[in-house]
Design a protein around this motif. Structure first.
Motif, PDB file in Angstrom:
ATOM      1  N   GLY A 136      73.802  54.687  52.072  1.00  0.00           N
ATOM      2  CA  GLY A 136      74.349  56.029  52.216  1.00  0.00           C
ATOM      3  C   GLY A 136      75.129  56.502  51.010  1.00  0.00           C
ATOM      4  O   GLY A 136      74.738  56.286  49.863  1.00  0.00           O
ATOM      5  N   ILE A 137      76.261  57.132  51.272  1.00  0.00           N
ATOM      6  CA  ILE A 137      77.087  57.737  50.231  1.00  0.00           C
ATOM      7  C   ILE A 137      77.598  56.689  49.245  1.00  0.00           C
ATOM      8  O   ILE A 137      77.590  56.909  48.036  1.00  0.00           O
ATOM      9  N   LYS A 138      78.045  55.537  49.717  1.00  0.00           N
ATOM     10  CA  LYS A 138      78.553  54.503  48.804  1.00  0.00           C
ATOM     11  C   LYS A 138      77.485  54.080  47.806  1.00  0.00           C
ATOM     12  O   LYS A 138      77.762  53.871  46.641  1.00  0.00           O
ATOM     13  N   ARG A 139      76.224  53.960  48.265  1.00  0.00           N
ATOM     14  CA  ARG A 139      75.155  53.568  47.352  1.00  0.00           C
ATOM     15  C   ARG A 139      74.915  54.656  46.314  1.00  0.00           C
ATOM     16  O   ARG A 139      74.692  54.375  45.145  1.00  0.00           O
ATOM     17  N   LEU A 140      74.964  55.905  46.750  1.00  0.00           N
ATOM     18  CA  LEU A 140      74.758  57.006  45.813  1.00  0.00           C
ATOM     19  C   LEU A 140      75.867  57.074  44.772  1.00  0.00           C
ATOM     20  O   LEU A 140      75.626  57.320  43.600  1.00  0.00           O
ATOM     21  N   LEU A 141      77.105  56.843  45.203  1.00  0.00           N
ATOM     22  CA  LEU A 141      78.242  56.943  44.297  1.00  0.00           C
ATOM     23  C   LEU A 141      78.392  55.706  43.418  1.00  0.00           C
ATOM     24  O   LEU A 141      78.716  55.804  42.244  1.00  0.00           O
ATOM     25  N   ILE A 142      78.169  54.553  43.987  1.00  0.00           N
ATOM     26  CA  ILE A 142      78.434  53.307  43.284  1.00  0.00           C
ATOM     27  C   ILE A 142      77.145  52.651  42.792  1.00  0.00           C
ATOM     28  O   ILE A 142      77.114  52.024  41.748  1.00  0.00           O
ATOM     29  N   GLY A 143      76.062  52.794  43.534  1.00  0.00           N
ATOM     30  CA  GLY A 143      74.799  52.158  43.166  1.00  0.00           C
ATOM     31  C   GLY A 143      74.697  50.777  43.781  1.00  0.00           C
ATOM     32  O   GLY A 143      75.690  50.189  44.185  1.00  0.00           O
ATOM     33  N   SER A 144      73.496  50.272  43.882  1.00  0.00           N
ATOM     34  CA  SER A 144      73.329  48.955  44.481  1.00  0.00           C
ATOM     35  C   SER A 144      73.430  47.877  43.412  1.00  0.00           C
ATOM     36  O   SER A 144      73.068  48.084  42.256  1.00  0.00           O
ATOM     37  N   VAL A 145      73.900  46.728  43.821  1.00  0.00           N
ATOM     38  CA  VAL A 145      74.003  45.594  42.904  1.00  0.00           C
ATOM     39  C   VAL A 145      72.609  45.220  42.408  1.00  0.00           C
ATOM     40  O   VAL A 145      72.416  44.973  41.220  1.00  0.00           O
ATOM     41  N   ALA A 146      71.630  45.207  43.307  1.00  0.00           N
ATOM     42  CA  ALA A 146      70.269  44.845  42.895  1.00  0.00           C
ATOM     43  C   ALA A 146      69.761  45.790  41.809  1.00  0.00           C
ATOM     44  O   ALA A 146      69.169  45.350  40.817  1.00  0.00           O
ATOM     45  N   GLU A 147      69.989  47.076  41.976  1.00  0.00           N
ATOM     46  CA  GLU A 147      69.542  48.043  40.969  1.00  0.00           C
ATOM     47  C   GLU A 147      70.219  47.799  39.626  1.00  0.00           C
ATOM     48  O   GLU A 147      69.579  47.816  38.575  1.00  0.00           O
ATOM     49  N   HIS A 148      71.516  47.532  39.653  1.00  0.00           N
ATOM     50  CA  HIS A 148      72.246  47.275  38.410  1.00  0.00           C
ATOM     51  C   HIS A 148      71.778  45.979  37.747  1.00  0.00           C
ATOM     52  O   HIS A 148      71.696  45.906  36.518  1.00  0.00           O
ATOM     53  N   VAL A 149      71.484  44.970  38.547  1.00  0.00           N
ATOM     54  CA  VAL A 149      71.002  43.707  37.988  1.00  0.00           C
ATOM     55  C   VAL A 149      69.637  43.914  37.340  1.00  0.00           C
ATOM     56  O   VAL A 149      69.385  43.429  36.232  1.00  0.00           O
ATOM     57  N   VAL A 150      68.743  44.649  38.005  1.00  0.00           N
ATOM     58  CA  VAL A 150      67.422  44.919  37.434  1.00  0.00           C
ATOM     59  C   VAL A 150      67.559  45.597  36.080  1.00  0.00           C
ATOM     60  O   VAL A 150      66.855  45.270  35.123  1.00  0.00           O
ATOM     61  N   ARG A 151      68.483  46.527  35.971  1.00  0.00           N
ATOM     62  CA  ARG A 151      68.658  47.275  34.727  1.00  0.00           C
ATOM     63  C   ARG A 151      69.349  46.448  33.633  1.00  0.00           C
ATOM     64  O   ARG A 151      69.176  46.720  32.453  1.00  0.00           O
ATOM     65  N   SER A 152      70.146  45.455  34.020  1.00  0.00           N
ATOM     66  CA  SER A 152      70.979  44.738  33.055  1.00  0.00           C
ATOM     67  C   SER A 152      70.489  43.338  32.689  1.00  0.00           C
ATOM     68  O   SER A 152      70.893  42.798  31.665  1.00  0.00           O
ATOM     69  N   ALA A 153      69.680  42.742  33.513  1.00  0.00           N
ATOM     70  CA  ALA A 153      69.298  41.341  33.317  1.00  0.00           C
ATOM     71  C   ALA A 153      68.379  41.157  32.113  1.00  0.00           C
ATOM     72  O   ALA A 153      67.572  42.015  31.791  1.00  0.00           O
ATOM     73  N   HIS A 154      68.506  40.004  31.485  1.00  0.00           N
ATOM     74  CA  HIS A 154      67.666  39.644  30.334  1.00  0.00           C
ATOM     75  C   HIS A 154      66.321  39.075  30.772  1.00  0.00           C
ATOM     76  O   HIS A 154      65.431  38.877  29.955  1.00  0.00           O
ATOM     77  N   CYS A 155      66.187  38.786  32.063  1.00  0.00           N
ATOM     78  CA  CYS A 155      64.987  38.130  32.585  1.00  0.00           C
ATOM     79  C   CYS A 155      64.429  38.938  33.763  1.00  0.00           C
ATOM     80  O   CYS A 155      65.089  39.855  34.251  1.00  0.00           O
ATOM     81  N   PRO A 156      63.241  38.592  34.234  1.00  0.00           N
ATOM     82  CA  PRO A 156      62.676  39.286  35.397  1.00  0.00           C
ATOM     83  C   PRO A 156      63.562  39.110  36.628  1.00  0.00           C
ATOM     84  O   PRO A 156      64.220  38.081  36.806  1.00  0.00           O
ATOM     85  N   VAL A 157      63.542  40.127  37.489  1.00  0.00           N
ATOM     86  CA  VAL A 157      64.291  40.104  38.739  1.00  0.00           C
ATOM     87  C   VAL A 157      63.304  40.400  39.867  1.00  0.00           C
ATOM     88  O   VAL A 157      62.624  41.428  39.844  1.00  0.00           O
ATOM     89  N   LEU A 158      63.228  39.491  40.828  1.00  0.00           N
ATOM     90  CA  LEU A 158      62.398  39.685  42.014  1.00  0.00           C
ATOM     91  C   LEU A 158      63.315  40.193  43.109  1.00  0.00           C
ATOM     92  O   LEU A 158      64.196  39.472  43.570  1.00  0.00           O
ATOM     93  N   VAL A 159      63.118  41.452  43.513  1.00  0.00           N
ATOM     94  CA  VAL A 159      63.953  42.058  44.551  1.00  0.00           C
ATOM     95  C   VAL A 159      63.159  42.054  45.841  1.00  0.00           C
ATOM     96  O   VAL A 159      62.064  42.624  45.914  1.00  0.00           O
ATOM     97  N   LEU A 160      63.707  41.410  46.864  1.00  0.00           N
ATOM     98  CA  LEU A 160      63.033  41.269  48.155  1.00  0.00           C
ATOM     99  C   LEU A 160      63.486  42.363  49.118  1.00  0.00           C
ATOM    100  O   LEU A 160      64.664  42.722  49.126  1.00  0.00           O
ATOM    101  N   ARG A 161      62.585  42.841  49.911  1.00  0.00           N
ATOM    102  CA  ARG A 161      62.933  43.826  50.944  1.00  0.00           C
ATOM    103  C   ARG A 161      63.495  43.149  52.143  1.00  0.00           C
ATOM    104  O   ARG A 161      63.143  42.068  52.508  1.00  0.00           O
TER     105      ARG A 161
END
Length: 161
Positions: A136-161
């Motif tokens: 909800g609103i917290k995700r929109l304002l702060i963003g998800s940790v998984a999304e930030h990790v995908v954008r910041s990591a030096h290696c591949p990130v497998l995100v599971l549903r």
């Protein structure tokens, strides 16, 4: 024709927050790794919450440290005590699972930074994590940790549903 495991010699880290979703991510990592010893289960302890800050970074006077900045000197002891508790809790949780033999680590840092820096400093080649988290609103304002990790990591990130 022999089946080849693409992840046969891959160092994998799984961020773990003691939720069922992250436990599922640990199980997935163990299934795709050739050996459980290649998997590290990482718990990142958020110092903002640990030391009485709320989710928005505002200081709560009712937090563990109270309103006295003099207590800040005890922060390292609090961090280390909580790190040791997290390590023991993870070891207890996985001691009789299919993931026997995984490694455990705990760091005190902001979640995204803790995950990305641990992976970089330890030669991790794959991060496996669930997509759950804030909604909800917290995700929109702060963003998800998984999304930030995908954008910041030096290696591949497998995100599971």
């Amino acid at each position: 024709m022999a089946e080849t495991n693409y992840f046969a010699k891959t160092k994998i880290v799984v961020p773990f927050d003691f939720s069922d979703f992250s436990a599922g991510a640990v199980e997935t990592a163990c299934k795709i790794a050739s050996r459980n010893e290649q998997v590290t289960v990482l718990h990142v302890i958020d110092p903002a919450q640990l030391h009485g800050f709320d989710d928005n970074g505002g200081y709560e006077l009712a937090g563990e440290l109270g309103n006295s900045l003099a207590n800040i000197e005890g922060a390292n002891e609090i961090d280390e005590a909580n790190r040791k508790k997290a390590l023991q809790a993870m070891q207890d949780l996985f001691e009789k699972s299919d993931c026997v033999g995984v490694h455990f680590a705990a760091v005190v840092d902001a979640p995204t930074i803790g995950i990305v820096e641990f992976a970089s400093q330890n030669g991790v080649e794959l991060i496996v994590m669930p997509s759950h988290g804030r909604t909800g609103i917290k995700r929109l304002l702060i963003g998800s940790v998984a999304e930030h990790v995908v954008r910041s990591a030096h290696c591949p990130v497998l995100v599971l549903r």
